[in-house]
Enzyme design. Structure first.
Site, PDB file in Angstrom:
ATOM      1  N   ASP A  27     -23.791 -15.752  29.199  1.00  0.00           N
ATOM      2  CA  ASP A  27     -24.198 -16.620  28.099  1.00  0.00           C
ATOM      3  C   ASP A  27     -23.907 -15.871  26.796  1.00  0.00           C
ATOM      4  O   ASP A  27     -23.762 -14.640  26.785  1.00  0.00           O
ATOM      5  CB  ASP A  27     -25.690 -16.936  28.228  1.00  0.00           C
ATOM      6  CG  ASP A  27     -26.218 -17.758  27.069  1.00  0.00           C
ATOM      7  OD1 ASP A  27     -25.579 -18.765  26.715  1.00  0.00           O
ATOM      8  OD2 ASP A  27     -27.258 -17.378  26.504  1.00  0.00           O
ATOM      9  N   ASP A  29     -25.370 -16.768  23.044  1.00  0.00           N
ATOM     10  CA  ASP A  29     -26.494 -16.606  22.115  1.00  0.00           C
ATOM     11  C   ASP A  29     -27.664 -15.910  22.807  1.00  0.00           C
ATOM     12  O   ASP A  29     -28.190 -16.391  23.816  1.00  0.00           O
ATOM     13  CB  ASP A  29     -26.953 -17.971  21.593  1.00  0.00           C
ATOM     14  CG  ASP A  29     -25.866 -18.687  20.814  1.00  0.00           C
ATOM     15  OD1 ASP A  29     -25.224 -18.043  19.972  1.00  0.00           O
ATOM     16  OD2 ASP A  29     -25.650 -19.891  21.052  1.00  0.00           O
ATOM     17  N   GLY A  74     -30.525 -22.819  25.293  1.00  0.00           N
ATOM     18  CA  GLY A  74     -29.473 -22.872  26.295  1.00  0.00           C
ATOM     19  C   GLY A  74     -28.904 -24.247  26.560  1.00  0.00           C
ATOM     20  O   GLY A  74     -27.928 -24.377  27.290  1.00  0.00           O
ATOM     21  N   ARG A  77     -26.828 -29.456  22.233  1.00  0.00           N
ATOM     22  CA  ARG A  77     -27.703 -29.871  21.125  1.00  0.00           C
ATOM     23  C   ARG A  77     -28.429 -31.183  21.385  1.00  0.00           C
ATOM     24  O   ARG A  77     -29.643 -31.272  21.202  1.00  0.00           O
ATOM     25  CB  ARG A  77     -26.893 -29.973  19.824  1.00  0.00           C
ATOM     26  CG  ARG A  77     -26.577 -28.656  19.183  1.00  0.00           C
ATOM     27  CD  ARG A  77     -26.073 -28.856  17.771  1.00  0.00           C
ATOM     28  NE  ARG A  77     -24.862 -29.647  17.717  1.00  0.00           N
ATOM     29  CZ  ARG A  77     -23.632 -29.158  17.810  1.00  0.00           C
ATOM     30  NH1 ARG A  77     -23.461 -27.874  17.999  1.00  0.00           N
ATOM     31  NH2 ARG A  77     -22.582 -29.951  17.723  1.00  0.00           N
ATOM     32  N   SER A 152     -22.764 -23.848  23.173  1.00  0.00           N
ATOM     33  CA  SER A 152     -22.389 -23.974  21.768  1.00  0.00           C
ATOM     34  C   SER A 152     -20.973 -24.511  21.607  1.00  0.00           C
ATOM     35  O   SER A 152     -20.030 -24.045  22.264  1.00  0.00           O
ATOM     36  CB  SER A 152     -22.492 -22.621  21.073  1.00  0.00           C
ATOM     37  OG  SER A 152     -22.010 -22.701  19.748  1.00  0.00           O
ATOM     38  N   ASN A 154     -19.551 -23.998  18.869  1.00  0.00           N
ATOM     39  CA  ASN A 154     -19.020 -23.030  17.910  1.00  0.00           C
ATOM     40  C   ASN A 154     -18.737 -21.672  18.551  1.00  0.00           C
ATOM     41  O   ASN A 154     -18.572 -20.676  17.849  1.00  0.00           O
ATOM     42  CB  ASN A 154     -20.018 -22.844  16.762  1.00  0.00           C
ATOM     43  CG  ASN A 154     -20.422 -24.155  16.137  1.00  0.00           C
ATOM     44  OD1 ASN A 154     -19.587 -24.963  15.770  1.00  0.00           O
ATOM     45  ND2 ASN A 154     -21.727 -24.386  16.014  1.00  0.00           N
ATOM     46  N   ASP A 210     -30.352 -15.492  28.912  1.00  0.00           N
ATOM     47  CA  ASP A 210     -31.667 -15.242  28.310  1.00  0.00           C
ATOM     48  C   ASP A 210     -32.531 -16.497  28.290  1.00  0.00           C
ATOM     49  O   ASP A 210     -33.708 -16.428  27.946  1.00  0.00           O
ATOM     50  CB  ASP A 210     -31.522 -14.709  26.882  1.00  0.00           C
ATOM     51  CG  ASP A 210     -31.021 -15.772  25.926  1.00  0.00           C
ATOM     52  OD1 ASP A 210     -30.112 -16.545  26.303  1.00  0.00           O
ATOM     53  OD2 ASP A 210     -31.536 -15.831  24.792  1.00  0.00           O
TER      54      ASP A 210
END
Length: 258
Positions: A27, A29, A74, A77, A152, A154, A210
């Site tokens: 992962d 972020d 995780g 959005r 994401s 991004n 995480d």
């Protein structure tokens, strides 16, 4: 991304992994980059503004630790918006993908959050966790293949801004998931796709996450090893949701055969 043929792994127990592991799926972020706190702040600002409009000054604010970990971390959005609103018994119209920030629709709130994240990243920059970078470099030196698996949209820009885009053979992010109609975490599909692109069966791949949703994806996908990265003091929750081992930084795994 930088594809390469699979190498012959050395003793991966020096990486804190079972000897059968041939690929590592990370992962982004909160595991590789210090952006989870940026996302949590953006979610809080987005949801608090909405709840204030809806409920007035006495609104119950979004908790950037508990609500973030439980309902949005995780997830893609729009799924995060739906998940949190459901926890408060709130229903909103879905809206369209072009709904601007300020529209009280699922897509409008998702777009508002993304606008805030991009602004915060531009203002604050992106930093990779040194221990994670050290660990990924050791993984590659040992001959294992690597992938980033992130909800994401991004992800590419974040990895490049952090200077670590060249450390991964495959990237499965929010854009890829949308193009291929892959459900996001806690479903395992994005991790399974990454393993497939690396030519590695799930039982020979390790997942590094995480988020509680990521733990569930690792467990339900039948992966050979699931590492929970505890940046916020939720080690027991990570274990309950599927982690085989929990660390506070990835380089704690180096040289650990357990």
């Amino acid at each position: 991304m930088h594809p390469r043929p699979p190498g012959k792994p050395t003793d991966v127990t020096t990486l804190g992994l079972p000897g059968t592991i041939a690929a590592c799926l990370f992962d982004m972020d909160g595991v590789l980059t210090e952006t989870a706190t940026v996302h949590a702040a953006a979610w809080k600002e987005t949801f608090d503004a909405f709840l204030r409009r809806r409920d007035g000054p006495g609104f119950r604010p979004f908790d950037a630790v508990e609500d973030y970990d439980r309902y949005v971390d995780g997830m893609p959005r729009a799924d995060g918006v739906r998940s949190f609103l459901a926890s408060r018994g709130i229903g909103l119209p879905e809206g369209g993908p072009d709904d601007p920030p300020g529209h009280d629709t699922v897509q409008g709130l998702a777009n508002a959050k993304n606008t805030l994240v991009l602004k915060k990243i531009e203002e604050l920059g992106v930093h990779a966790y040194p221990g994670s970078v050290r660990y990924v470099r050791q993984v590659r030196a040992a001959g294992l293949r690597t992938a980033v698996v992130s909800s994401s949209a991004n992800a590419r820009a974040v990895l490049d801004a952090a200077g670590i885009g060249d450390l991964f053979d495959v990237r499965i992010d929010g854009l890829v998931a949308a193009e291929r109609h892959l459900p996001g975490k806690p479903h395992p599909d994005t991790f399974l796709t990454a393993a497939q692109e690396l030519g590695t069966p799930p039982e020979r791949a390790a997942v590094f996450e995480d988020a509680l949703a990521g733990m569930e994806a690792g467990r339900s996908g039948g992966f050979g090893h699931v590492v929970g990265v505890d940046r916020t003091g939720q080690a027991e929750e990570l274990r309950r949701h599927g982690a085989d081992v929990v660390v506070t930084d990835l380089d704690q795994l180096l040289g650990d055969p357990s």
